[in-house]
Design a protein around this motif. Structure first.
Motif, PDB file in Angstrom:
ATOM      1  N   UNK A   1     -21.177 -21.461  40.483  1.00 42.32           N
ATOM      2  CA  UNK A   1     -22.363 -22.241  40.855  1.00 42.32           C
ATOM      3  C   UNK A   1     -23.194 -21.474  41.882  1.00 42.32           C
ATOM      4  N   UNK A   2     -22.546 -20.887  42.878  1.00 46.49           N
ATOM      5  CA  UNK A   2     -23.243 -20.113  43.917  1.00 46.49           C
ATOM      6  C   UNK A   2     -23.920 -18.881  43.323  1.00 46.49           C
ATOM      7  N   UNK A  28     -26.535  -2.633  31.139  1.00 45.01           N
ATOM      8  CA  UNK A  28     -26.133  -3.496  30.035  1.00 45.01           C
ATOM      9  C   UNK A  28     -26.711  -4.891  30.273  1.00 45.01           C
ATOM     10  N   UNK A  29     -26.780  -5.676  29.214  1.00 48.58           N
ATOM     11  CA  UNK A  29     -27.145  -7.077  29.304  1.00 48.58           C
ATOM     12  C   UNK A  29     -25.874  -7.881  29.530  1.00 48.58           C
ATOM     13  N   UNK A  30     -25.934  -8.845  30.423  1.00 48.28           N
ATOM     14  CA  UNK A  30     -24.750  -9.665  30.668  1.00 48.28           C
ATOM     15  C   UNK A  30     -25.153 -11.096  30.996  1.00 48.28           C
ATOM     16  N   UNK A  31     -24.172 -11.971  30.920  1.00 45.52           N
ATOM     17  CA  UNK A  31     -24.384 -13.320  31.422  1.00 45.52           C
ATOM     18  C   UNK A  31     -24.436 -13.211  32.944  1.00 45.52           C
ATOM     19  N   UNK A  32     -25.157 -14.100  33.613  1.00 42.66           N
ATOM     20  CA  UNK A  32     -25.188 -14.038  35.072  1.00 42.66           C
ATOM     21  C   UNK A  32     -23.849 -14.447  35.671  1.00 42.66           C
ATOM     22  N   UNK A  33     -23.585 -13.915  36.832  1.00 44.20           N
ATOM     23  CA  UNK A  33     -22.342 -14.219  37.526  1.00 44.20           C
ATOM     24  C   UNK A  33     -22.085 -13.189  38.603  1.00 44.20           C
ATOM     25  N   UNK A  79     -21.411 -17.313  33.795  1.00 49.81           N
ATOM     26  CA  UNK A  79     -21.855 -18.566  33.189  1.00 49.81           C
ATOM     27  C   UNK A  79     -22.623 -18.284  31.909  1.00 49.81           C
ATOM     28  N   UNK A  80     -22.198 -18.924  30.832  1.00 50.01           N
ATOM     29  CA  UNK A  80     -22.986 -18.922  29.610  1.00 50.01           C
ATOM     30  C   UNK A  80     -23.890 -20.145  29.711  1.00 50.01           C
ATOM     31  N   UNK A  81     -25.190 -19.882  29.794  1.00 50.13           N
ATOM     32  CA  UNK A  81     -26.186 -20.935  29.972  1.00 50.13           C
ATOM     33  C   UNK A  81     -27.090 -20.935  28.749  1.00 50.13           C
ATOM     34  N   UNK A  82     -27.124 -22.063  28.055  1.00 53.69           N
ATOM     35  CA  UNK A  82     -27.995 -22.200  26.889  1.00 53.69           C
ATOM     36  C   UNK A  82     -29.151 -23.129  27.242  1.00 53.69           C
ATOM     37  N   UNK A  83     -30.327 -22.826  26.679  1.00 58.67           N
ATOM     38  CA  UNK A  83     -31.463 -23.723  26.847  1.00 58.67           C
ATOM     39  C   UNK A  83     -31.535 -24.684  25.657  1.00 58.67           C
ATOM     40  N   UNK A  84     -32.596 -25.502  25.617  1.00 54.64           N
ATOM     41  CA  UNK A  84     -32.724 -26.508  24.560  1.00 54.64           C
ATOM     42  C   UNK A  84     -32.926 -25.897  23.173  1.00 54.64           C
ATOM     43  N   UNK A 129     -24.954 -18.237  40.300  1.00 51.29           N
ATOM     44  CA  UNK A 129     -26.098 -18.543  39.433  1.00 51.29           C
ATOM     45  C   UNK A 129     -27.305 -18.928  40.284  1.00 51.29           C
ATOM     46  N   UNK A 130     -27.093 -19.669  41.337  1.00 51.29           N
ATOM     47  CA  UNK A 130     -28.197 -20.036  42.234  1.00 51.29           C
ATOM     48  C   UNK A 130     -28.763 -18.781  42.910  1.00 51.29           C
ATOM     49  N   UNK A 131     -27.885 -17.878  43.361  1.00 53.56           N
ATOM     50  CA  UNK A 131     -28.330 -16.663  44.050  1.00 53.56           C
ATOM     51  C   UNK A 131     -29.058 -15.693  43.111  1.00 53.56           C
ATOM     52  N   UNK A 132     -28.617 -15.600  41.876  1.00 53.90           N
ATOM     53  CA  UNK A 132     -29.187 -14.608  40.955  1.00 53.90           C
ATOM     54  C   UNK A 132     -30.419 -15.105  40.210  1.00 53.90           C
ATOM     55  N   UNK A 133     -30.354 -16.316  39.672  1.00 56.05           N
ATOM     56  CA  UNK A 133     -31.433 -16.779  38.780  1.00 56.05           C
ATOM     57  C   UNK A 133     -32.021 -18.130  39.179  1.00 56.05           C
ATOM     58  N   UNK A 134     -31.686 -18.611  40.364  1.00 52.60           N
ATOM     59  CA  UNK A 134     -32.294 -19.809  40.953  1.00 52.60           C
ATOM     60  C   UNK A 134     -32.123 -21.066  40.109  1.00 52.60           C
ATOM     61  N   UNK A 135     -30.978 -21.188  39.445  1.00 51.22           N
ATOM     62  CA  UNK A 135     -30.698 -22.393  38.675  1.00 51.22           C
ATOM     63  C   UNK A 135     -29.558 -23.165  39.313  1.00 51.22           C
ATOM     64  N   UNK A 136     -29.693 -24.486  39.317  1.00 51.72           N
ATOM     65  CA  UNK A 136     -28.565 -25.342  39.671  1.00 51.72           C
ATOM     66  C   UNK A 136     -27.907 -25.721  38.357  1.00 51.72           C
ATOM     67  N   UNK A 137     -26.616 -25.476  38.273  1.00 54.26           N
ATOM     68  CA  UNK A 137     -25.899 -25.705  37.020  1.00 54.26           C
ATOM     69  C   UNK A 137     -24.754 -26.689  37.211  1.00 54.26           C
ATOM     70  N   UNK A 138     -24.358 -27.286  36.107  1.00 56.48           N
ATOM     71  CA  UNK A 138     -23.153 -28.102  36.038  1.00 56.48           C
ATOM     72  C   UNK A 138     -22.211 -27.412  35.059  1.00 56.48           C
ATOM     73  N   UNK A 139     -20.961 -27.397  35.390  1.00 56.39           N
ATOM     74  CA  UNK A 139     -19.959 -26.771  34.533  1.00 56.39           C
ATOM     75  C   UNK A 139     -19.523 -27.765  33.466  1.00 56.39           C
TER      76      UNK A 139
END
Length: 151
Positions: A64-65, A45-50, A23-28, A67-77
């Motif tokens: 979705x699973x 290495x640095x990577x996107x979470x997944x 997941x590529x997740x951008x903040x505000x 991202x929740x398991x790794x960085x505790x975020x609920x995301x929408x695709x």
């Protein structure tokens, strides 16, 4: 039979490409969330979470699973960004990764795998990314940068 066809895993099943999601997740502030990989594949290495797709799990459910398991975020695709392929015969690795553009719908990013698979997490400006980047991460970041350059 070629060398790659004759290799087997410890359970004697032939090696096959594995499927991952990211997941590529951008903040505000248009910073991307990256994680430092403590383990293979692409350790240090640095990577996107997944992570990997479990048997009988859809790609979207998997991202979705993970991202929740790794960085505790609920995301929408928001959409499919691209696919990435990592082939490293010397590591007996072949991954096909499906990368999504996502947005946070709830939570604050925090490392749920500290001391494990993820060493640290951080938000980075798209024009000032850390290095080294995981191979599968690069196409996703390039795709997001292309989306933003069209605006």
């Amino acid at each position: 039979m070629s060398d790659s066809e004759s290799k087997v895993t410890t359970d004697d099943a032939p090696l096959q490409p594995r499927i991952g999601v990211g997941a590529v997740i951008l903040n505000e502030r248009n910073e991307v969330l990256l994680v430092w990989r403590n383990r293979q594949p692409e350790q240090y290495t640095w990577s996107i979470p997944g992570g990997k797709v479990d048997p009988y799990e859809s790609l979207e459910t998997a991202v979705i699973r993970e991202i929740k398991e790794e960085v505790d975020l609920e995301i929408a695709i928001e959409g499919l960004l691209c696919t990435a392929e990592t082939i490293r015969p010397e590591q007996e690795e072949h991954w096909i990764s499906v990368l999504y553009f996502t947005r946070v719908i709830h939570g604050t990013a925090r490392n749920l795998e500290e001391g494990g698979a993820i060493g640290e997490i951080g938000w980075f400006p798209l024009n000032d990314l850390p290095s080294p980047l995981a191979r599968f991460t690069v196409p996703g970041l390039q795709a997001v940068m292309q989306l933003y350059s069209k605006d």
